[in-house]
Design an enzyme around this catalytic site. Structure first.
Site, PDB file in Angstrom:
ATOM      1  N   LYS A 126      -0.946   6.163 -23.605  1.00  0.00           N
ATOM      2  CA  LYS A 126      -0.383   6.421 -24.931  1.00  0.00           C
ATOM      3  C   LYS A 126       1.088   6.019 -24.898  1.00  0.00           C
ATOM      4  O   LYS A 126       1.403   4.842 -25.027  1.00  0.00           O
ATOM      5  CB  LYS A 126      -0.566   7.898 -25.330  1.00  0.00           C
ATOM      6  CG  LYS A 126      -1.995   8.279 -25.652  1.00  0.00           C
ATOM      7  CD  LYS A 126      -2.803   8.529 -24.412  1.00  0.00           C
ATOM      8  CE  LYS A 126      -4.128   9.137 -24.713  1.00  0.00           C
ATOM      9  NZ  LYS A 126      -5.022   9.132 -23.545  1.00  0.00           N
ATOM     10  N   TYR A 139       0.832  -1.202   0.000  1.00  0.00           N
ATOM     11  CA  TYR A 139       0.000   0.000   0.000  1.00  0.00           C
ATOM     12  C   TYR A 139       0.873   1.261   0.000  1.00  0.00           C
ATOM     13  O   TYR A 139       0.588   2.244  -0.658  1.00  0.00           O
ATOM     14  CB  TYR A 139      -0.917   0.009   1.239  1.00  0.00           C
ATOM     15  CG  TYR A 139      -1.954   1.107   1.181  1.00  0.00           C
ATOM     16  CD1 TYR A 139      -1.692   2.389   1.674  1.00  0.00           C
ATOM     17  CD2 TYR A 139      -3.192   0.866   0.593  1.00  0.00           C
ATOM     18  CE1 TYR A 139      -2.634   3.388   1.600  1.00  0.00           C
ATOM     19  CE2 TYR A 139      -4.150   1.861   0.526  1.00  0.00           C
ATOM     20  CZ  TYR A 139      -3.861   3.128   1.023  1.00  0.00           C
ATOM     21  OH  TYR A 139      -4.810   4.121   0.934  1.00  0.00           O
ATOM     22  N   ASP A 184       1.311  18.645 -21.343  1.00  0.00           N
ATOM     23  CA  ASP A 184       0.379  17.513 -21.415  1.00  0.00           C
ATOM     24  C   ASP A 184       1.114  16.520 -22.296  1.00  0.00           C
ATOM     25  O   ASP A 184       1.177  16.688 -23.512  1.00  0.00           O
ATOM     26  CB  ASP A 184      -0.952  17.971 -22.023  1.00  0.00           C
ATOM     27  CG  ASP A 184      -1.897  16.789 -22.239  1.00  0.00           C
ATOM     28  OD1 ASP A 184      -3.112  17.028 -22.422  1.00  0.00           O
ATOM     29  OD2 ASP A 184      -1.425  15.626 -22.245  1.00  0.00           O
ATOM     30  N   HIS A 221     -19.765  14.118 -26.584  1.00  0.00           N
ATOM     31  CA  HIS A 221     -19.592  13.159 -27.685  1.00  0.00           C
ATOM     32  C   HIS A 221     -19.446  11.728 -27.194  1.00  0.00           C
ATOM     33  O   HIS A 221     -19.651  10.785 -27.941  1.00  0.00           O
ATOM     34  CB  HIS A 221     -18.395  13.560 -28.564  1.00  0.00           C
ATOM     35  CG  HIS A 221     -17.109  13.473 -27.834  1.00  0.00           C
ATOM     36  ND1 HIS A 221     -16.821  14.354 -26.813  1.00  0.00           N
ATOM     37  CD2 HIS A 221     -16.093  12.618 -27.900  1.00  0.00           C
ATOM     38  CE1 HIS A 221     -15.644  14.025 -26.316  1.00  0.00           C
ATOM     39  NE2 HIS A 221     -15.184  12.990 -26.943  1.00  0.00           N
ATOM     40  N   PHE A 259      -6.650  19.211 -25.483  1.00  0.00           N
ATOM     41  CA  PHE A 259      -7.540  18.095 -25.844  1.00  0.00           C
ATOM     42  C   PHE A 259      -8.795  18.175 -24.985  1.00  0.00           C
ATOM     43  O   PHE A 259      -8.816  18.828 -23.947  1.00  0.00           O
ATOM     44  CB  PHE A 259      -6.829  16.748 -25.711  1.00  0.00           C
ATOM     45  CG  PHE A 259      -7.543  15.655 -26.446  1.00  0.00           C
ATOM     46  CD1 PHE A 259      -8.051  14.558 -25.780  1.00  0.00           C
ATOM     47  CD2 PHE A 259      -7.770  15.765 -27.817  1.00  0.00           C
ATOM     48  CE1 PHE A 259      -8.748  13.582 -26.474  1.00  0.00           C
ATOM     49  CE2 PHE A 259      -8.460  14.785 -28.512  1.00  0.00           C
ATOM     50  CZ  PHE A 259      -8.958  13.694 -27.832  1.00  0.00           C
ATOM     51  N   ASP A 260      -9.854  17.471 -25.429  1.00  0.00           N
ATOM     52  CA  ASP A 260     -11.171  17.758 -24.840  1.00  0.00           C
ATOM     53  C   ASP A 260     -11.264  17.479 -23.349  1.00  0.00           C
ATOM     54  O   ASP A 260     -11.865  18.259 -22.603  1.00  0.00           O
ATOM     55  CB  ASP A 260     -12.261  17.040 -25.612  1.00  0.00           C
ATOM     56  CG  ASP A 260     -12.155  15.552 -25.481  1.00  0.00           C
ATOM     57  OD1 ASP A 260     -13.139  14.863 -25.671  1.00  0.00           O
ATOM     58  OD2 ASP A 260     -11.054  15.076 -25.167  1.00  0.00           O
ATOM     59  N   ALA A 271       1.010  13.160 -23.135  1.00  0.00           N
ATOM     60  CA  ALA A 271       0.503  11.845 -23.556  1.00  0.00           C
ATOM     61  C   ALA A 271       1.352  11.202 -24.652  1.00  0.00           C
ATOM     62  O   ALA A 271       1.613   9.996 -24.618  1.00  0.00           O
ATOM     63  CB  ALA A 271      -0.944  11.979 -24.046  1.00  0.00           C
TER      64      ALA A 271
HETATM   65  C1  LIG Z   1      -3.446  14.879 -25.238  1.00  0.00           C
HETATM   66  C2  LIG Z   1      -4.292  14.161 -24.240  1.00  0.00           C
HETATM   67  C3  LIG Z   1      -5.100  13.082 -24.612  1.00  0.00           C
HETATM   68  O1  LIG Z   1      -5.082  12.668 -25.895  1.00  0.00           O
HETATM   69  C4  LIG Z   1      -5.904  12.440 -23.628  1.00  0.00           C
HETATM   70  C5  LIG Z   1      -6.785  11.375 -23.947  1.00  0.00           C
HETATM   71  N1  LIG Z   1      -6.866  10.995 -25.189  1.00  0.00           N
HETATM   72  C6  LIG Z   1      -7.609  10.067 -25.726  1.00  0.00           C
HETATM   73  C7  LIG Z   1      -8.704   9.318 -24.988  1.00  0.00           C
HETATM   74  C8  LIG Z   1      -9.956  10.055 -25.358  1.00  0.00           C
HETATM   75  C9  LIG Z   1     -10.274  11.175 -24.646  1.00  0.00           C
HETATM   76  C10 LIG Z   1     -11.348  11.954 -25.049  1.00  0.00           C
HETATM   77  C11 LIG Z   1     -12.063  11.607 -26.181  1.00  0.00           C
HETATM   78  O2  LIG Z   1     -13.057  12.362 -26.619  1.00  0.00           O
HETATM   79  C12 LIG Z   1     -11.714  10.484 -26.895  1.00  0.00           C
HETATM   80  F1  LIG Z   1     -12.448  10.193 -27.957  1.00  0.00           F
HETATM   81  C13 LIG Z   1     -10.639   9.724 -26.498  1.00  0.00           C
HETATM   82  C14 LIG Z   1      -7.473   9.879 -27.167  1.00  0.00           C
HETATM   83  O3  LIG Z   1      -8.108   8.954 -27.722  1.00  0.00           O
HETATM   84  O4  LIG Z   1      -6.733  10.668 -27.801  1.00  0.00           O
HETATM   85  C15 LIG Z   1      -5.829  12.898 -22.296  1.00  0.00           C
HETATM   86  C16 LIG Z   1      -6.609  12.240 -21.179  1.00  0.00           C
HETATM   87  O5  LIG Z   1      -5.979  11.016 -20.876  1.00  0.00           O
HETATM   88  P1  LIG Z   1      -6.813   9.750 -20.357  1.00  0.00           P
HETATM   89  O6  LIG Z   1      -7.637   9.293 -21.514  1.00  0.00           O
HETATM   90  O7  LIG Z   1      -5.740   8.765 -19.945  1.00  0.00           O
HETATM   91  O8  LIG Z   1      -7.654  10.210 -19.215  1.00  0.00           O
HETATM   92  C17 LIG Z   1      -5.016  13.964 -21.971  1.00  0.00           C
HETATM   93  N2  LIG Z   1      -4.277  14.586 -22.942  1.00  0.00           N
END
Ligand SMILES: CC1=C(O)/C(=C\N=C(/Cc2ccc(O)c(F)c2)C(=O)O)C(COP(=O)(O)O)=CN1
Length: 458
Positions: free
Chosen positions: A258, A72, A215, A450, A124-125, A217
């Protein structure tokens, strides 16, 4: 003769995937209210919805899982991860989280308050969601070239320094918690940021006393493009370039799903002890104790190996060459895509692809649904549905680009699958004039619509 390129790995495990009929797919789309997120994976032949958490781990990562330390507090696996993160980024404080948006939730709980502005390249969203959820505003300062799909600028993720300085001049410093550089820039097509731009952003931000966060990823893919495209970088290792990237920031959030090469996980890494202490409290509230933060010990062990593998040139060359292979096939077929081809995905310009579908009927979603109907390939809309509504006016926010993203999972599909995808999209392109109607929303949630929105044919 010259020997052709071959992947630097061989396959030791496979997972069966099954094709379906067009009739089945039309029924399944109706059942899913025309939202590709609502399909079952068994209804999808090739899944390009996301490269997030969908890749294949290596034998060394699976081996690390078996020796994960589930303590833990003070887990050996946490120490392994902490040492790897510091070796690659130079950041000494680490807070694991269960995935990237969880890292955003923890860090932004410390740094972002109502009325703040967070400038950067395209957020990103989910990142934007975590800023707007706190009644703050994300300000996109990406260079204009990024929004011209035929402009071959090698670093379309770059920040326009004049736009950034405008933000710094027009808002009090106490309302600008940090500048956020997304590497690579997902929303503008998986486009990289140059070292030169990162350095300039850091210097400008230091002048105004504004911290810079990444950010991160797809930071390793960004480093690959720096090595391939930026003057003077061709002889440096990926790990050397990564270290310099992070030297231009005060910290990072990471979606390990990623470039961490794992199926779940995220983290925050930084050097500021005060921010670390405050973020530790939110980690304990939202994620778990600070040496596991919502991750199992075995997942941290696999992530430590994954980060090491992801920051090696041979792996990145294989991964990015496959995306380029698909992108070049689509260019050969005359399909309008974002160029240069991004690192993790190919982005189709649906406004050029489907000129007869009005923006109010979601052309990118329409195209994604047609590609699925044609061949059982799932993609994702990066357009008006994802851009959501203006928080104040509740009107649709029409982004500059209406894109369909073909996100390629890491070490998962072969180039035969790429040929299949390209042929399917070519077939849709050849009947594009017949596609004149799109879709309309029958139900949507308050934010990040979405994922769960419901549609019907317009
Ligand atoms: C540059 C960035 C990302 O690309 C990201 C995530 N991305 C996704 C998953 C996804 C997110 C939102 C969507 O509408 C989507 F359809 C797909 C992706 O496919 O690209 C996150 C968040 O990281 P988490 O997914 O580990 O929490 C933070 N920063």
């Amino acid at each position: 003769m010259n020997l052709p390129y071959a992947e630097p790995f061989r396959i030791k495990m496979v997972e069966e995937i099954r094709q379906s009929t067009r009739e089945e797919r039309e029924q399944w789309l109706k059942d899913a209210n025309y939202n590709l997120f609502s399909l079952k994976s068994s209804q999808v032949f090739i899944d390009l919805l996301t490269d997030s958490g969908t890749g294949a781990m290596s034998d060394r990562q699976w081996g690390a899982l078996m020796t994960g330390d589930e303590s833990y507090a003070g887990s050996r696996s946490f120490e392994q991860l902490q040492n790897t993160v510091e070796k690659i980024t130079g950041f000494k404080y680490l807070l694991p989280t269960h995935q990237g948006r969880a890292a955003e939730n923890v860090l932004f709980s410390v740094l972002v308050k109502e009325g703040d502005v967070v400038p950067g390249n395209s957020h990103f969203d989910t990142t934007k969601g975590h800023i707007e959820f706190r009644k703050a505003h994300a300000i996109d300062c990406t260079i204009d070239e990024a929004f011209d799909i035929n402009n071959l600028h090698p670093f379309k993720g770059n920040i326009n320094l004049e736009k950034l300085e405008e933000v710094y001049k027009n808002h009090p410093k106490e309302n600008i918690p940090f500048c956020l550089i997304t590497i690579t820039c997902n929303s503008s097509g998986g486009q990289p940021v140059s070292l030169e731009n990162m350095k300039a952003v850091k210097e400008l931000s230091d002048q105004y006393g504004i911290p810079v966060f990444f950010d991160s990823a797809r930071f390793a893919e960004n480093a690959y493009f720096i090595k391939k495209r930026e003057k003077g970088q061709e002889n440096r290792s990926i790990k050397e370039i990564c270290k310099e990237i992070f030297s231009y920031g005060d910290g990072m959030t990471m979606s390990s799903k990623k470039d961490g090469l794992v199926n779940i996980g995220g983290f925050i890494a930084l050097n500021n002890e005060e921010v670390f202490r405050k973020a530790s409290n939110f980690t304990i509230i939202y994620e778990g104790f600070i040496t596991y933060g919502g991750m199992a010990g075995r997942d941290m062990a696999a992530l430590a190996v994954g980060l090491d593998e992801a920051t090696e040139f041979a792996y990145l060359e294989s991964r990015i060459s496959q995306v380029e292979y698909l992108g070049n096939k689509l260019i050969e077929y005359g399909i309008p895509i974002q160029k240069p081809i991004g690192g993790h995905a190919v982005f189709i310009d649906s406004l050029n692809f489907l000129p007869n579908v009005s923006r109010a009927e979601y052309p990118a979603q329409t195209l994604g649904l047609e590609i699925y109907k044609e061949a059982g390939i799932r993609t994702v809309e990066i357009g008006t549905l994802l851009a959501d509504r203006d928080p104040e006016t509740r009107q649709n926010r029409y982004p500059k680009l209406e894109l369909v993203r073909l996100a390629i999972p890491r070490r998962t599909y072969t180039n035969n699958h790429m040929d299949y995808i390209a042929a399917a999209i070519k077939n849709v392109y050849e009947r594009r004039e017949e596609i004149a109607k799109g879709y309309k929303i029958t139900w949507e949630p308050e934010i990040l619509r979405h994922f769960t929105v419901q549609l019907e044919k317009a």
